[in-house]
Design a protein around this motif. Structure first.
Motif, PDB file in Angstrom:
ATOM      1  N   TYR A 417      60.841 -45.285  45.125  1.00 46.67           N
ATOM      2  CA  TYR A 417      61.999 -45.678  44.311  1.00 46.67           C
ATOM      3  C   TYR A 417      61.999 -47.189  44.064  1.00 46.67           C
ATOM      4  N   PHE A 418      61.765 -47.970  45.122  1.00 42.34           N
ATOM      5  CA  PHE A 418      61.784 -49.423  44.954  1.00 42.34           C
ATOM      6  C   PHE A 418      60.556 -49.915  44.192  1.00 42.34           C
ATOM      7  N   TYR A 419      59.440 -49.186  44.291  1.00 41.20           N
ATOM      8  CA  TYR A 419      58.284 -49.528  43.460  1.00 41.20           C
ATOM      9  C   TYR A 419      58.598 -49.289  41.983  1.00 41.20           C
ATOM     10  N   ASP A 420      59.217 -48.119  41.678  1.00 42.30           N
ATOM     11  CA  ASP A 420      59.540 -47.779  40.293  1.00 42.30           C
ATOM     12  C   ASP A 420      60.524 -48.772  39.686  1.00 42.30           C
ATOM     13  N   GLN A 423      62.976 -53.344  42.563  1.00 39.40           N
ATOM     14  CA  GLN A 423      64.052 -54.010  43.291  1.00 39.40           C
ATOM     15  C   GLN A 423      63.595 -54.428  44.690  1.00 39.40           C
ATOM     16  N   VAL A 424      64.454 -55.193  45.376  1.00 38.42           N
ATOM     17  CA  VAL A 424      64.163 -55.697  46.723  1.00 38.42           C
ATOM     18  C   VAL A 424      65.007 -54.925  47.729  1.00 38.42           C
ATOM     19  N   LEU A 425      64.363 -54.459  48.803  1.00 37.07           N
ATOM     20  CA  LEU A 425      65.044 -53.739  49.883  1.00 37.07           C
ATOM     21  C   LEU A 425      65.211 -54.668  51.081  1.00 37.07           C
ATOM     22  N   GLY A 438      59.836 -54.491  45.842  1.00 35.93           N
ATOM     23  CA  GLY A 438      59.211 -53.369  45.153  1.00 35.93           C
ATOM     24  C   GLY A 438      58.042 -53.779  44.280  1.00 35.93           C
ATOM     25  N   LYS A 439      58.051 -55.012  43.787  1.00 36.54           N
ATOM     26  CA  LYS A 439      56.959 -55.491  42.934  1.00 36.54           C
ATOM     27  C   LYS A 439      55.684 -55.747  43.725  1.00 36.54           C
ATOM     28  N   LYS A 440      55.788 -55.819  45.079  1.00 36.59           N
ATOM     29  CA  LYS A 440      54.620 -56.107  45.908  1.00 36.59           C
ATOM     30  C   LYS A 440      54.172 -54.886  46.716  1.00 36.59           C
ATOM     31  N   CYS A 472      52.800 -50.621  53.447  1.00 38.05           N
ATOM     32  CA  CYS A 472      52.932 -50.255  52.038  1.00 38.05           C
ATOM     33  C   CYS A 472      52.590 -51.429  51.123  1.00 38.05           C
ATOM     34  N   GLY A 473      52.610 -52.631  51.657  1.00 41.35           N
ATOM     35  CA  GLY A 473      52.367 -53.867  50.908  1.00 41.35           C
ATOM     36  C   GLY A 473      52.889 -55.031  51.727  1.00 41.35           C
ATOM     37  N   GLN A 474      53.083 -56.161  51.086  1.00 43.07           N
ATOM     38  CA  GLN A 474      53.580 -57.336  51.813  1.00 43.07           C
ATOM     39  C   GLN A 474      55.045 -57.155  52.204  1.00 43.07           C
ATOM     40  N   VAL A 475      55.356 -57.518  53.458  1.00 44.05           N
ATOM     41  CA  VAL A 475      56.745 -57.523  53.933  1.00 44.05           C
ATOM     42  C   VAL A 475      57.064 -58.927  54.432  1.00 44.05           C
ATOM     43  N   VAL A 476      58.344 -59.302  54.356  1.00 41.95           N
ATOM     44  CA  VAL A 476      58.805 -60.612  54.809  1.00 41.95           C
ATOM     45  C   VAL A 476      59.790 -60.386  55.959  1.00 41.95           C
TER      46      VAL A 476
END
Length: 559
Positions: A417-420, A423-425, A438-440, A472-476
């Motif tokens: 959902y956030f990839y589509d 948005q930022v979770l 979601g963009k990363k 899933c990708g980069q996390v901060v």
């Protein structure tokens, strides 16, 4: 003639009024529709909101005003609403003025009609301008009657606000000190000198001796441990001890061979100015010692042409790296953490051997970064998510802010959902906040475990990310505990069974691409030290097991 014109004008107005009244009597709805249609046709909807120039980072207590423009500028709707996603961190009023309240992150949302724009605001602590300490420099232990010496005092931190530095002698009849710090020997004896700035005080003792007293020469200068490399704009302090302790002229002085490369203060603090080799000379009496240092430009980042690579068995991929800034160490090494799946050459060529997921570490002497490699057996295997492989849209909607208690696992459906949506979770834990953009997101099938177990020791802070399973990708990650300290981030290498330096990062905002076990510390961790700790821990465990065994079996020994 004028009266005739006025009469004709009034006749026309009266005629128009009679016509409208007639139409209204026959079809009243027609008149209302004629008046409302023209108004509705002129109403233009808002297409876009321009947030203008704004700062995405503020300090606590700071304010800023958003200058918002609606596009097109002649839009009929002009009512703008403002909202803060986390009012405890940042507040925004109806005029668009943001007030930073506490450390953390908050999404700022601007709406007009059906159009919305937002950005993520990061609020950091305001810099400390209070005086924490006073460095009195190389204070003399002795001074002769009738002589004077200027005290060299430094306020810590150097940018602290100090209205006035004051000095005081416990016995001005033995030694006096004036308002600018000039110390003078008056009579034989001992006294205490106090240096004050605000509420901070420092003391040192001074002995006043008669002129011509027996001179005790300096025989040696001991230098404490120090790093032989120094980064530009960083500092290190050289600590010295003059021998013997009762030497008459025990004042220590420091000199740099090239102040364009490094400067040195009277306290022994050396600061790197530019890249090169420099020698710091330390003098006391007739003794001199030389300290050679290498000043280098620290690596701020290593950028790769790709951090997520999908390959087929037998394929090769050229992994390229760029070191920033330009003058930093360009001697980059490539290393595969999973040599059974992929190998990597000295110049970065990755070769896929077997199916699976692997990691490539790219590093120099300062920092490192990582790339994730997925090796598939067939061409129809797992593919990276991109423009040419967009999945079917997810119909389920999720909130942008969740807690670890409510969401121990971020599912593939939620990540999708956030990839589509792009948005930022934000995930809030007890002592930390996790951000997933979601963009990363590279692969939303890799579920994310939100619980991070933190363990603090004398070495630093240990934590494991995503239970060491693929991300899933980069996390901060932002740790909320102000007691968390450390600028050096290490990642545990399972193949070598040791921690390796991954990055020199700010602990308040760790950007991580690789799952695994991490160590955040101020120290330089060596493999030998880690192994020693493991050996000691295993030895203690074995002793405990043997003790329990003896306690259980003891009753059978006397049969």
């Amino acid at each position: 003639m004028m009266e005739s014109l006025i009469k004709n004008r009034y006749k026309k107005i009266l005629l128009i009024a009679i016509v409208f009244m007639s139409i209204h009597i026959i079809c009243p709805d027609k008149v209302i529709k004629m008046m409302t249609v023209s108004a509705s046709e002129d109403r233009i909807e808002v297409k876009e909101i321009d947030l203008g120039e704004y700062s995405s980072q503020m300090t606590v207590g700071e304010k800023q005003l958003l200058i918002v423009t609606l596009l097109p500028q002649n839009a009929g709707e002009q009512s703008i609403t403002y909202q803060s996603g986390n009012p405890k961190v940042a507040d925004i009023n109806g005029m668009g003025r943001i007030t930073a309240l506490s450390e953390g992150t908050s999404k700022i949302i601007v709406s007009c009609g059906n159009v919305k724009e937002n950005f993520l605001l990061n609020v950091v602590a305001a810099p400390d301008t209070n005086v924490r300490d006073i460095d009195v420099g190389d204070c003399p232990n002795e001074i002769e009657v009738g002589t004077s010496q200027m005290l060299s005092v430094t306020i810590i931190p150097e940018d602290a606000i100090c209205e006035k530095i004051s000095y005081e002698s416990a016995n001005p009849e033995i030694a006096s000190v004036n308002e600018i710090g000039r110390l003078s020997g008056i009579a034989k004896g001992e006294t205490t000198i106090t240096v004050m700035c605000g509420s901070v005080k420092k003391y040192f003792n001074i002995k006043v001796i008669e002129p011509g007293s027996e001179i005790v020469p300096v025989t040696d200068i001991e230098i404490g441990d120090y790093e032989d490399e120094l980064e530009v704009d960083k500092t290190l302090t050289l600590y010295t001890t003059v021998l013997p302790a009762d030497a008459t002229n025990n004042k220590v002085s420091f000199e740099s061979s090239d102040e364009n490369i490094a400067t040195v203060k009277s306290s022994g603090e050396v600061k790197g100015i530019s890249e090169g080799d420099v020698v710091i000379t330390i003098s006391a009496g007739n003794i001199k010692k030389s300290v050679p240092l290498k000043v280098k430009i620290a690596t701020s980042a290593i950028r790769l042409n790709s951090t997520y690579i999908v390959m087929q068995q037998g394929e090769n991929y050229a992994l390229k790296s760029t070191v920033y800034p330009a003058g930093a160490d360009r001697n980059v090494l490539y290393e595969s953490l999973n040599p059974d799946i992929i190998t990597v050459s000295n110049d970065g060529v990755v070769t896929a051997r077997n199916c699976g997921t692997a990691t490539v570490i790219v590093k120099n002497n300062d920092t490192s970064t990582a790339a994730t490699v997925i090796v598939n057996k067939e061409e129809l295997g797992e593919q990276p998510i991109g423009k040419d492989n967009v999945p079917e849209k997810n119909l389920t909607e999720y909130t942008n802010t969740v807690s670890v208690e409510d969401y121990p696992v971020i599912s593939a459906d939620m990540l999708r959902y956030f990839y589509d949506t792009g948005q930022v979770l934000l995930i809030h834990g007890t002592d930390y906040t996790i951000q997933i953009d979601g963009k990363k997101i590279c692969n939303y099938e890799n579920e994310f475990y939100t619980d991070i177990q933190v363990r603090k020791t004398s070495d630093g802070m240990y934590f494991e990310l995503n239970r060491s399973e693929n991300l899933c990708g980069q996390v901060v990650i932002q740790f909320n505990d102000n007691g968390v300290k450390g600028k050096k981030l290490y990642l545990y290498n399972e193949a070598k069974k040791k921690y390796e330096l991954l990055n020199t990062a700010d602990q308040n905002s760790l950007k991580l691409d690789v799952a695994g076990k991490y160590l955040l510390t101020e120290k330089n961790i060596s493999a030998g030290k880690i192994k020693l700790i493991v050996i000691i821990a295993v030895s203690i465990m074995l002793l405990v097991i043997i003790g329990v065994y003896i306690g259980v079996k003891k009753q059978y020994w006397f049969w």
